[in-house]
Write a protein that holds these residues in place. Structure first.
Motif, short mmCIF file in Angstrom:
data_model
loop_
_atom_site.label_atom_id
_atom_site.label_comp_id
_atom_site.label_asym_id
_atom_site.label_seq_id
_atom_site.Cartn_x
_atom_site.Cartn_y
_atom_site.Cartn_z
N LEU A 82 0.87 -1.18 0.00
CA LEU A 82 0.00 0.00 0.00
C LEU A 82 0.90 1.23 0.00
O LEU A 82 1.96 1.23 0.62
CB LEU A 82 -0.89 0.03 1.24
CG LEU A 82 -1.83 -1.16 1.44
CD1 LEU A 82 -2.55 -1.02 2.78
CD2 LEU A 82 -2.83 -1.27 0.30
N TYR A 83 0.48 2.25 -0.67
CA TYR A 83 1.26 3.48 -0.65
C TYR A 83 1.20 4.10 0.74
O TYR A 83 0.14 4.12 1.37
CB TYR A 83 0.71 4.46 -1.69
CG TYR A 83 1.02 4.03 -3.10
CD1 TYR A 83 2.34 3.93 -3.53
CD2 TYR A 83 0.02 3.72 -3.99
CE1 TYR A 83 2.64 3.52 -4.81
CE2 TYR A 83 0.31 3.32 -5.28
CZ TYR A 83 1.63 3.23 -5.70
OH TYR A 83 1.91 2.83 -6.96
N VAL A 84 2.34 4.61 1.19
CA VAL A 84 2.39 5.15 2.55
C VAL A 84 1.49 6.36 2.74
O VAL A 84 0.91 6.53 3.80
CB VAL A 84 3.83 5.54 2.98
CG1 VAL A 84 4.57 4.32 3.47
CG2 VAL A 84 4.60 6.24 1.90
N ARG A 85 1.39 7.19 1.71
CA ARG A 85 0.64 8.44 1.89
C ARG A 85 -0.85 8.22 1.88
O ARG A 85 -1.56 8.64 2.77
CB ARG A 85 0.97 9.42 0.74
CG ARG A 85 2.32 10.06 0.86
CD ARG A 85 2.26 11.33 1.71
NE ARG A 85 3.56 11.96 1.78
CZ ARG A 85 4.03 12.80 0.86
NH1 ARG A 85 3.28 13.13 -0.18
NH2 ARG A 85 5.23 13.30 0.97
N CYS A 86 -1.33 7.54 0.81
CA CYS A 86 -2.78 7.53 0.59
C CYS A 86 -3.40 6.16 0.86
O CYS A 86 -4.61 6.03 0.86
CB CYS A 86 -3.08 7.95 -0.84
SG CYS A 86 -2.33 6.88 -2.05
N GLY A 87 -2.56 5.11 1.11
CA GLY A 87 -3.10 3.80 1.40
C GLY A 87 -3.68 3.06 0.20
O GLY A 87 -4.30 2.02 0.36
N LYS A 103 5.43 5.64 -2.58
CA LYS A 103 4.42 6.68 -2.81
C LYS A 103 3.88 6.48 -4.22
O LYS A 103 4.63 6.08 -5.11
CB LYS A 103 5.06 8.07 -2.73
CG LYS A 103 5.45 8.50 -1.36
CD LYS A 103 6.12 9.84 -1.42
CE LYS A 103 6.90 10.13 -0.15
NZ LYS A 103 7.83 11.25 -0.36
N CYS A 104 2.63 6.76 -4.42
CA CYS A 104 2.09 6.60 -5.76
C CYS A 104 2.48 7.80 -6.61
O CYS A 104 3.01 8.79 -6.12
CB CYS A 104 0.58 6.41 -5.73
SG CYS A 104 -0.34 7.88 -5.36
N VAL A 105 2.22 7.67 -7.92
CA VAL A 105 2.61 8.73 -8.84
C VAL A 105 2.02 10.06 -8.42
O VAL A 105 2.67 11.10 -8.51
CB VAL A 105 2.18 8.37 -10.28
CG1 VAL A 105 2.69 9.39 -11.27
CG2 VAL A 105 2.70 6.98 -10.66
N ARG A 106 0.78 10.03 -7.93
CA ARG A 106 0.13 11.28 -7.55
C ARG A 106 0.76 11.89 -6.30
O ARG A 106 0.91 13.10 -6.20
CB ARG A 106 -1.36 11.04 -7.30
CG ARG A 106 -2.23 11.31 -8.51
CD ARG A 106 -3.65 10.89 -8.22
NE ARG A 106 -3.69 9.52 -7.72
CZ ARG A 106 -4.75 8.97 -7.14
NH1 ARG A 106 -5.82 9.67 -6.96
NH2 ARG A 106 -4.71 7.72 -6.75
N CYS A 107 1.15 11.03 -5.34
CA CYS A 107 1.69 11.56 -4.07
C CYS A 107 3.19 11.83 -4.15
O CYS A 107 3.72 12.56 -3.32
CB CYS A 107 1.45 10.57 -2.93
SG CYS A 107 -0.27 10.29 -2.57
N ALA A 108 3.89 11.19 -5.10
CA ALA A 108 5.36 11.28 -5.14
C ALA A 108 5.81 12.72 -5.35
O ALA A 108 5.16 13.50 -6.01
CB ALA A 108 5.91 10.39 -6.24
#
Ligand code: ZN
Length: 108
Positions: A82-87, A103-108
């Motif tokens: 799971l991405y750390v920021r958004c799950g 982190k996902c592309v959006r959160c990176a």
């Protein structure tokens, strides 16, 4: 949707084997070039150029190896995949390609 950890573990292990083989090959290719001039000056310069390319590849391969191992060792932690920021769940393809990515592309 959760990722299939068993499949992922197998895939990471397969990838580790491949990268380990690359590392062995590249270590062979980056051995010191003999100072003897038997191969000629131009060939020797080529060999030196190839060697620095191979050294860069070796560095990358080792880096990838460490990251894959790290991904393996993190697999049993809560929140793995799971991405750390958004799950959001991380697509398996991205885990394989960028095992260090958290982190996902959006959160990176
Ligand atoms: Zn995100």
């Amino acid at each position: 949707m959760s990722i299939d950890k068993e499949t992922l573990r197998e895939n990471i292990n397969l990838e580790l084997q491949k990268v380990r083989k690359d590392i062995t090959d590249l270590e062979e290719l980056t051995k010191p070039i003999s100072p003897e001039n038997s191969i000629g000056r131009i060939s020797r310069m080529d060999a030196i150029n190839n060697k620095s390319v191979n050294e860069a590849s070796l560095h990358q391969a080792r880096d990838k190896y460490n990251k894959l191992e790290e991904a393996l060792s993190r697999m049993d932690e809560a929140g793995f995949g799971l991405y750390v920021r958004c799950g959001e769940p991380i697509p398996e393809g991205r885990i394989m390609l960028m095992p260090h990515s958290r982190k996902c592309v959006r959160c990176a």
